[in-house]
Design a protein around this motif. Sequence first.
Motif, PDB file in Angstrom:
ATOM      1  N   SER A 239       0.840  -1.052   0.055  1.00 59.23           N
ATOM      2  CA  SER A 239       0.156  -0.095  -0.098  1.00 59.23           C
ATOM      3  C   SER A 239       1.042   1.217  -0.049  1.00 59.23           C
ATOM      4  CB  SER A 239      -1.069  -0.024   1.173  1.00 59.23           C
ATOM      5  OG  SER A 239      -1.779   1.024   1.149  1.00 59.23           O
ATOM      6  N   ASN A 240       0.591   2.146  -0.970  1.00 64.65           N
ATOM      7  CA  ASN A 240       1.397   3.259  -1.023  1.00 64.65           C
ATOM      8  C   ASN A 240       0.469   4.705  -0.207  1.00 64.65           C
ATOM      9  OD1 ASN A 240       3.479   2.728  -3.112  1.00 64.65           O
ATOM     10  ND2 ASN A 240       1.740   1.929  -4.116  1.00 64.65           N
ATOM     11  N   ARG A 241       1.354   5.257   0.371  1.00 66.33           N
ATOM     12  CA  ARG A 241       0.676   6.403   0.892  1.00 66.33           C
ATOM     13  C   ARG A 241       1.546   7.702   0.854  1.00 66.33           C
ATOM     14  NH1 ARG A 241       1.331   3.012   5.678  1.00 66.33           N
ATOM     15  NH2 ARG A 241      -0.298   1.422   5.969  1.00 66.33           N
ATOM     16  N   LEU A 242       1.138   8.708   1.055  1.00 67.80           N
ATOM     17  CA  LEU A 242       1.754  10.279   0.904  1.00 67.80           C
ATOM     18  C   LEU A 242       2.985  10.234   1.665  1.00 67.80           C
ATOM     19  CD1 LEU A 242       2.073  12.892  -0.414  1.00 67.80           C
ATOM     20  CD2 LEU A 242       0.600  13.672   1.121  1.00 67.80           C
ATOM     21  N   THR A 243       2.762   9.852   3.141  1.00 68.10           N
ATOM     22  CA  THR A 243       3.984   9.863   4.334  1.00 68.10           C
ATOM     23  C   THR A 243       4.085   8.567   4.654  1.00 68.10           C
ATOM     24  OG1 THR A 243       2.409  10.596   5.982  1.00 68.10           O
ATOM     25  CG2 THR A 243       3.614  12.386   4.442  1.00 68.10           C
ATOM     26  N   ARG A 244       5.151   8.341   5.372  1.00 65.06           N
ATOM     27  CA  ARG A 244       5.336   6.823   6.052  1.00 65.06           C
ATOM     28  C   ARG A 244       4.410   6.434   6.979  1.00 65.06           C
ATOM     29  NH1 ARG A 244       8.614   7.008  10.628  1.00 65.06           N
ATOM     30  NH2 ARG A 244       9.660   9.285  11.044  1.00 65.06           N
ATOM     31  N   GLY A 245       4.050   5.451   7.209  1.00 64.15           N
ATOM     32  CA  GLY A 245       3.041   4.957   8.200  1.00 64.15           C
ATOM     33  C   GLY A 245       3.244   3.564   8.791  1.00 64.15           C
ATOM     34  N   TRP A 246       2.352   3.145   9.351  1.00 58.13           N
ATOM     35  CA  TRP A 246       2.329   1.593   9.939  1.00 58.13           C
ATOM     36  C   TRP A 246       2.071   0.802   8.776  1.00 58.13           C
ATOM     37  CZ3 TRP A 246       3.839   2.493  14.499  1.00 58.13           C
ATOM     38  CH2 TRP A 246       3.309   3.847  15.033  1.00 58.13           C
ATOM     39  N   SER A 247       2.669  -0.644   9.152  1.00 60.07           N
ATOM     40  CA  SER A 247       2.191  -1.883   8.519  1.00 60.07           C
ATOM     41  C   SER A 247       1.423  -2.561   9.585  1.00 60.07           C
ATOM     42  CB  SER A 247       3.472  -2.355   7.891  1.00 60.07           C
ATOM     43  OG  SER A 247       4.114  -1.926   7.115  1.00 60.07           O
ATOM     44  N   TYR A 248       0.701  -3.608   9.213  1.00 56.70           N
ATOM     45  CA  TYR A 248      -0.203  -4.170  10.095  1.00 56.70           C
ATOM     46  C   TYR A 248      -0.426  -5.408   9.434  1.00 56.70           C
ATOM     47  CZ  TYR A 248      -3.735  -1.434   7.533  1.00 56.70           C
ATOM     48  OH  TYR A 248      -4.536  -0.882   6.607  1.00 56.70           O
ATOM     49  N   GLY A 249      -0.839  -6.501  10.346  1.00 63.37           N
ATOM     50  CA  GLY A 249      -1.392  -7.941   9.987  1.00 63.37           C
ATOM     51  C   GLY A 249      -2.485  -8.116  10.802  1.00 63.37           C
ATOM     52  N   GLY A 250      -3.338  -8.893  10.007  1.00 66.51           N
ATOM     53  CA  GLY A 250      -4.472  -9.369  10.885  1.00 66.51           C
ATOM     54  C   GLY A 250      -5.415 -10.634   9.959  1.00 66.51           C
ATOM     55  N   GLY A 251      -6.767 -10.261   9.778  1.00 61.34           N
ATOM     56  CA  GLY A 251      -7.309 -11.319   9.095  1.00 61.34           C
ATOM     57  C   GLY A 251      -8.849 -11.485   9.274  1.00 61.34           C
ATOM     58  N   ILE A 252      -9.484 -12.012   8.476  1.00 65.27           N
ATOM     59  CA  ILE A 252     -10.985 -12.431   8.727  1.00 65.27           C
ATOM     60  C   ILE A 252     -11.043 -13.637   9.607  1.00 65.27           C
ATOM     61  CG2 ILE A 252     -12.961 -13.049   7.539  1.00 65.27           C
ATOM     62  CD1 ILE A 252     -11.916 -11.764   5.035  1.00 65.27           C
ATOM     63  N   VAL A 253     -11.847 -13.446  10.592  1.00 68.92           N
ATOM     64  CA  VAL A 253     -11.918 -14.407  11.730  1.00 68.92           C
ATOM     65  C   VAL A 253     -13.312 -14.843  11.911  1.00 68.92           C
ATOM     66  CG1 VAL A 253     -11.310 -14.947  14.144  1.00 68.92           C
ATOM     67  CG2 VAL A 253      -9.652 -13.637  12.756  1.00 68.92           C
ATOM     68  N   ASP A 254     -13.644 -15.923  12.153  1.00 71.03           N
ATOM     69  CA  ASP A 254     -15.132 -16.455  12.399  1.00 71.03           C
ATOM     70  C   ASP A 254     -15.167 -16.195  14.030  1.00 71.03           C
ATOM     71  OD1 ASP A 254     -17.352 -17.992  13.385  1.00 71.03           O
ATOM     72  OD2 ASP A 254     -16.969 -19.763  12.439  1.00 71.03           O
TER      73      ASP A 254
END
Length: 819
Positions: free
Chosen positions: A357-372
């Motif tokens: 994902s490109n953004r104008l300024t630097r920022g977070w990365s993150y991980g998650g998911g779809i969970v039942d």
Amino acid sequence: MQMKWWMTAAAVSLVGAIPAHAQSQQTAPTLLPVRANPADGRVLFTLPAADADGVSGRFLYATALRTGLGSADLRLDRGMLGGEQIIAFRRIGEKVAVTFENHRFRATGDTKVAEGGRTSFPFSIVAMLEVVDTGDRGPLVVDMTPFLTRDVIGIADTLNRGAPAGASPGGAGGGGGGGRGFRLAEGLSAVDTASVKAFPDNIEIDALQTYQTETPGREVERLSPEPRQTSFVVHHSFIRLPAPGYTARAFDIRSAAGGNQYYDYGTPLGAPVVQQVANRFRLEKTDPAAARSPVKKPIVFYIDRAAPEPIRTALMEGVNYWTRAFDAAGLVGAFRAELLPEDADPLDVRYNMVNWSNRLTRGWSYGGGIVDPRTGEIVKGNVVIGALRVRQDMIIFEGLVGTAGNGSGGPQDPVRASLDRIRQLGAHEVGHAIGIMHNFAASTQERASVMDYPGPRLKLTDGRIDLSDAYAPPGGKWDDFTVDWLYADPAPGIDPDAAARAKAKAAMASGMRFITDVDGRSADAASSWGSMWDDGADPVAHLRQTLAVRRVALTNFGPAVLRQDEPLSNLRRKFVPVWLLHRYAAEAAGKLIGGIDYSYAVAGDGQPPAIPVAADVQLAAIDAMLATLSADTLTVPAALVMPLSSATTARDDPQYTQEIFRTSGAAAFDPLVAADVAAQVTLGSLLAPARLARMVEQHRRDPSLPGLDTLFDRLEAAAIAPRQDAVGRRIAFRTVMSMARAGRDPMASPEVAAAIGDRLQRLATSFGQRGSGEDAAWRRHLATLLADDERLERELDKMPATPPVPPGMPIGETGWFGD
């Protein structure tokens, strides 16, 4: 005509009015019969006949963003997931109600007990759909369009939100800037009927949504071509509920596995109502009795083709780290990373994704998911990597060692070090997506986990900064334990939760450390081991090493850190991370002061009780922290002041302007601002009210541990008394103001406020002594200020007058389980 991939037998897109004979020739069933009609823009679902409860279909429903805002402050990222829900359709008269069920509250037991748990809490009807047709045997055809065009992700609320806590001030050139009055413009929104794809276990649909306002705010204004009408493509997924047979893993506070929390009002008396299960994929051995066995269905993560080379390959190599951990747990072939196929849709729930994902300024990365939400089973893993992060790493490393080694592969190659970091980042975020929390103590046990926030290991070799070991290959013994705990089930007949508890007890008994977000993220947290961006078992030694590297970097800093033809004004951008190189090492050392050595323990597991950090270690940490406040440390080398004042004619660029120190006007670099900012970093940690309160209490119970008098005596001697020049006076001023602010902090205990107030009165008396010259004038000014509470309060309220600290977390990320 070439057939599109979604028109194959396994994926049927029903676009427009498809003849009956064509529909009958489809060789694969779909989750539901779907028809998308471009003529009127409607999407029709054919729901099954109602079951005994009157429900015409129950599914897992999830959302995502196909297009983003490109903002680091307002998180609306390409590839970002929205929430997930259990969605049910129920006919109510002439309409069909779309219901989000509430599985957070339940009651285990017979039918009436379960009904009581379910009906004690609300459900949500989110749409009432028109019934278009009723089949002969009861199936309903409904118009899904009104549901698909609603603001399901909460985009309007995000656009209307201002700068989040910690965003850089507007005066620094970036951060914040949310608008007001954004609302969904229904007349400018529609379902993309050409996007509809139906598969045996999922349906995927895009909708175009436009959000309108007359007051978009600075952030949207600089990102959208027409800020008053900002549009997104929102993705909807309807997913078959996971089949029976999944075994939930009971949550264990010692395990580093994140989880779903729910309330079960049917538990036996004496058992907790609050329950939590670990999040994990369904992973089954082909031979459950074998210690090592292939799995029935491996976990595969796909790398987004939007990531350019060589970053794309580095991400794949980093993510594939987990292959080894699963294999070590006896799960053969259980995990791998691959490049996303050319014709695959990254938002399709069948693909676990590492999105770019490109953004104008630097920022977070993150991980998650779809969970039942019923069981904690992960259905889709999803990671978003911010594209500017690797470029920020390059800025840091070039500022430290220069650009001559770029691409050489040698010990001073910023490119190699940055790619090593992106490997670690890919593994880290996928770790979240497979169910694992942060472990901020891993850096104190020789890089035991990829789930720490790793500071680069910066060595001095023959007096030169050496990046050769900046980042090790990802992972270690903690990750092996966590994957084994979370995914490796015992042989049939053995209680899997009991086996998992035994593994956790053994890991703790072996001396493994585990500290996660609640105890590691804040700079004033009590844990002596849980720090971010630190390196090594001794925080004091790490701080001293970092200061030594910083001295070398400042000595060598100059045009050599720039690339050929790069503007000299960019020196200011690369100077900041070098000047503040010690900021996280100082935070780690600061946690020893008033710190506590503790672990996540359960009754009967034999772990030692919590104890305060030893007195000699606390005193050593105080001295190491105070060394960062010396005028020698905080005086910008004279040879750099004029080069750092180089001007530019380039247009404003927030990637640049939010990363630099405030100047004395236009290009004029102000070395006193640099000293002030660095002093704030140390003082904010050292004088945190929670830390001071712990010191008071620890000293009360054990006078051998340092109390506030010891801290203030040493602080006064190191940062207030030595005022030979303007730098020393600026450090002293910021120290006095920081003490005054800490004493007035709403979180300051009465004991802390009293001790600070007394110390400031004593300083006012000593400052008021007669004399002549600049220092005497400075002392008289401070004495007058400290003697006048109203004037002091006004000074403390002048936040714009305080030089802002540029954004931190230069290589940081936040995780699914830490949000």
